[in-house]
Design a protein around this motif. Structure first.
Motif, PDB file in Angstrom:
ATOM      1  N   ILE A 122       8.172  15.923  88.332  1.00 57.20           N
ATOM      2  CA  ILE A 122       8.326  17.358  88.595  1.00 57.20           C
ATOM      3  C   ILE A 122       7.374  17.828  89.687  1.00 57.20           C
ATOM      4  N   ASN A 123       6.157  17.363  89.659  1.00 55.78           N
ATOM      5  CA  ASN A 123       5.171  17.810  90.635  1.00 55.78           C
ATOM      6  C   ASN A 123       5.208  16.933  91.889  1.00 55.78           C
ATOM      7  N   THR A 124       6.391  16.766  92.453  1.00 60.36           N
ATOM      8  CA  THR A 124       6.569  16.003  93.683  1.00 60.36           C
ATOM      9  C   THR A 124       7.314  16.852  94.702  1.00 60.36           C
ATOM     10  N   PRO A 125       7.153  16.569  95.997  1.00 62.19           N
ATOM     11  CA  PRO A 125       7.810  17.394  97.026  1.00 62.19           C
ATOM     12  C   PRO A 125       9.334  17.389  96.939  1.00 62.19           C
ATOM     13  N   GLY A 126       9.922  16.284  96.471  1.00 58.86           N
ATOM     14  CA  GLY A 126      11.380  16.206  96.459  1.00 58.86           C
ATOM     15  C   GLY A 126      12.044  16.740  95.210  1.00 58.86           C
ATOM     16  N   TRP A 127      11.256  17.187  94.207  1.00 64.82           N
ATOM     17  CA  TRP A 127      11.851  17.631  92.956  1.00 64.82           C
ATOM     18  C   TRP A 127      12.718  18.871  93.140  1.00 64.82           C
ATOM     19  N   ALA A 128      12.314  19.772  94.019  1.00 61.53           N
ATOM     20  CA  ALA A 128      13.107  20.993  94.241  1.00 61.53           C
ATOM     21  C   ALA A 128      14.490  20.644  94.778  1.00 61.53           C
ATOM     22  N   ALA A 129      14.553  19.678  95.711  1.00 59.82           N
ATOM     23  CA  ALA A 129      15.853  19.278  96.254  1.00 59.82           C
ATOM     24  C   ALA A 129      16.702  18.587  95.190  1.00 59.82           C
ATOM     25  N   VAL A 130      16.061  17.738  94.363  1.00 57.43           N
ATOM     26  CA  VAL A 130      16.791  17.079  93.275  1.00 57.43           C
ATOM     27  C   VAL A 130      17.323  18.104  92.288  1.00 57.43           C
ATOM     28  N   GLN A 131      16.537  19.103  91.972  1.00 58.92           N
ATOM     29  CA  GLN A 131      16.967  20.131  91.033  1.00 58.92           C
ATOM     30  C   GLN A 131      18.167  20.899  91.574  1.00 58.92           C
ATOM     31  N   ARG A 132      18.145  21.196  92.875  1.00 54.64           N
ATOM     32  CA  ARG A 132      19.283  21.917  93.468  1.00 54.64           C
ATOM     33  C   ARG A 132      20.536  21.046  93.493  1.00 54.64           C
ATOM     34  N   SER A 133      20.370  19.740  93.706  1.00 55.11           N
ATOM     35  CA  SER A 133      21.528  18.859  93.876  1.00 55.11           C
ATOM     36  C   SER A 133      22.113  18.368  92.555  1.00 55.11           C
ATOM     37  N   PHE A 134      21.285  18.276  91.509  1.00 52.02           N
ATOM     38  CA  PHE A 134      21.743  17.668  90.263  1.00 52.02           C
ATOM     39  C   PHE A 134      21.677  18.595  89.051  1.00 52.02           C
ATOM     40  N   PHE A 135      20.876  19.623  89.113  1.00 51.08           N
ATOM     41  CA  PHE A 135      20.650  20.456  87.924  1.00 51.08           C
ATOM     42  C   PHE A 135      20.780  21.941  88.248  1.00 51.08           C
ATOM     43  N   ASP A 136      21.852  22.290  88.925  1.00 48.57           N
ATOM     44  CA  ASP A 136      22.106  23.693  89.260  1.00 48.57           C
ATOM     45  C   ASP A 136      22.866  24.329  88.101  1.00 48.57           C
ATOM     46  N   PRO A 137      22.265  25.264  87.361  1.00 43.79           N
ATOM     47  CA  PRO A 137      22.944  25.827  86.182  1.00 43.79           C
ATOM     48  C   PRO A 137      24.185  26.628  86.535  1.00 43.79           C
ATOM     49  N   THR A 138      24.185  27.278  87.693  1.00 39.26           N
ATOM     50  CA  THR A 138      25.362  28.063  88.085  1.00 39.26           C
ATOM     51  C   THR A 138      26.569  27.160  88.301  1.00 39.26           C
ATOM     52  N   ILE A 139      26.371  26.088  89.033  1.00 40.53           N
ATOM     53  CA  ILE A 139      27.469  25.148  89.276  1.00 40.53           C
ATOM     54  C   ILE A 139      27.881  24.458  87.980  1.00 40.53           C
ATOM     55  N   ALA A 140      26.916  24.168  87.110  1.00 40.11           N
ATOM     56  CA  ALA A 140      27.229  23.522  85.835  1.00 40.11           C
ATOM     57  C   ALA A 140      28.156  24.389  84.995  1.00 40.11           C
ATOM     58  N   LEU A 141      27.853  25.668  84.895  1.00 35.43           N
ATOM     59  CA  LEU A 141      28.699  26.568  84.110  1.00 35.43           C
ATOM     60  C   LEU A 141      30.068  26.750  84.743  1.00 35.43           C
ATOM     61  N   ALA A 142      30.118  26.788  86.062  1.00 38.04           N
ATOM     62  CA  ALA A 142      31.390  26.992  86.746  1.00 38.04           C
ATOM     63  C   ALA A 142      32.300  25.768  86.616  1.00 38.04           C
ATOM     64  N   SER A 143      31.714  24.586  86.607  1.00 29.63           N
ATOM     65  CA  SER A 143      32.520  23.366  86.551  1.00 29.63           C
ATOM     66  C   SER A 143      32.828  22.912  85.130  1.00 29.63           C
ATOM     67  N   LEU A 144      32.145  23.471  84.140  1.00 25.86           N
ATOM     68  CA  LEU A 144      32.309  23.007  82.762  1.00 25.86           C
ATOM     69  C   LEU A 144      33.737  23.107  82.244  1.00 25.86           C
ATOM     70  N   PRO A 145      34.477  24.215  82.460  1.00 20.75           N
ATOM     71  CA  PRO A 145      35.847  24.292  81.905  1.00 20.75           C
ATOM     72  C   PRO A 145      36.756  23.163  82.389  1.00 20.75           C
ATOM     73  N   ARG A 146      36.705  22.874  83.686  1.00 15.57           N
ATOM     74  CA  ARG A 146      37.577  21.834  84.218  1.00 15.57           C
ATOM     75  C   ARG A 146      37.150  20.453  83.711  1.00 15.57           C
ATOM     76  N   ILE A 147      35.857  20.226  83.670  1.00 17.38           N
ATOM     77  CA  ILE A 147      35.373  18.936  83.172  1.00 17.38           C
ATOM     78  C   ILE A 147      35.697  18.786  81.691  1.00 17.38           C
ATOM     79  N   TRP A 148      35.604  19.866  80.938  1.00 18.65           N
ATOM     80  CA  TRP A 148      35.917  19.814  79.516  1.00 18.65           C
ATOM     81  C   TRP A 148      37.388  19.462  79.291  1.00 18.65           C
ATOM     82  N   ASP A 149      38.276  20.035  80.105  1.00 12.82           N
ATOM     83  CA  ASP A 149      39.697  19.686  79.995  1.00 12.82           C
ATOM     84  C   ASP A 149      39.913  18.197  80.257  1.00 12.82           C
TER      85      ASP A 149
END
Length: 281
Positions: A44-71
């Motif tokens: 977490i305390n590394t320079p690249g963690w912010a970019a990883v968080q945006r690319s892999f752990f974006d809550p907005t994109i997760a919620l938006a994509s969940l219905p289609r992935i759930w189907d």
């Protein structure tokens, strides 16, 4: 009424056990804190963690994509449910064929052994390609990906599960079979009422492990063009230029596997406790 008073020796034992329990809790808390500090310092305390968080752990994109992935995930569950039935039937039949005795059944045993050798050696993805695209080409008709996926899963996992069942059958002492036959029971009734019930207790833990592996592999049916959770995540990822949908699909598969894994651990511990207590399994 007589009140039981623990002896000094028993009180000492209770105090010792209580002290060990407190010490174990303190060690667990300390190790957890140390692990959290290591993760914070190295991840977490590394320079690249912010970019990883945006690319892999974006809550907005997760919620938006969940219905289609759930189907798509429901399609994976459909293939899994069908495969559990077909694999159970086919694997039991193959295991029984491999346990047949007598020279007259030699060709059957050879064919069953060849089947298990081939499909345990073939990677599952190759089986998907061969049967997913070969069978429709052979018959000249389009087949639903759910059917093709179920066939591929059945062919592959029947080989693994049949060996587990065969090992469970052969783990039952031969005296059980001889006693049943001495009582006048035929082969079928002996297997159904004497051998298989005893073998089931021995082979349940490895069967659960195969079930967990099968839960993961049904995610590969996207190769056949089925819009399952993995393909839905790929579509969402291509539209958002973000890998968060893949993480969402992975979490769904993890949530599916956790109950089975915990059940396997609980049942294995229960069997171990019974064996250590000297119980007859």
């Amino acid at each position: 009424m007589t009140v039981h008073t623990p002896s000094e020796l028993e009180l000492g034992r209770q105090a010792y056990r209580a002290g060990r329990a407190r010490r174990s809790v303190l060690v667990a808390i300390a190790s957890t804190i140390a692990f959290a500090v290591i993760v914070w310092a190295t991840v977490i305390n590394t320079p690249g963690w912010a970019a990883v968080q945006r690319s892999f752990f974006d809550p907005t994109i997760a919620l938006a994509s969940l219905p289609r992935i759930w189907d798509g995930f429901l399609l994976n569950l459909t293939v899994l449910g069908l495969s559990v039935i077909t694999v159970g039937i086919c694997a039991l039949a193959i295991a029984l064929l491999r346990t047949l005795r007598g020279p007259v059944f030699f060709p059957v045993r050879v064919l069953a052994a060849a089947y298990t050798d081939i499909f345990r050696g073939l990677p599952f993805i190759i089986v998907l390609y061969l049967f997913g695209f070969g069978v429709p080409t052979l018959i000249g008709e389009r087949i639903h990906p759910v059917v093709l996926g179920t066939i591929a899963v059945t062919l592959t996992y029947s080989a693994y599960v049949s060996e587990v069942i065969r090992a469970g059958i052969e783990a039952v002492h031969p005296s059980q079979t001889l006693a049943a036959r001495a009582l006048g029971l035929g082969y079928t009734r002996t297997m159904r009422t004497v051998v298989l019930p005893q073998a089931l207790r021995k082979m349940t833990p490895p069967l659960m492990n195969d079930f967990v592996a099968m839960q993961k592999d049904v995610g590969l049916i996207s190769i056949l063009g089925a819009v399952d959770a993995v393909l839905a995540a790929k579509i969402e990822s291509s539209q958002t230029y973000n890998f968060t949908p893949y993480v969402v699909a992975g979490i769904l598969f993890i949530l599916l596997a956790i109950p089975t894994v915990r059940l396997t651990d609980w049942y294995t511990a229960k069997l171990r406790a019974r064996e250590q207590a000297g119980a007859i399994l």
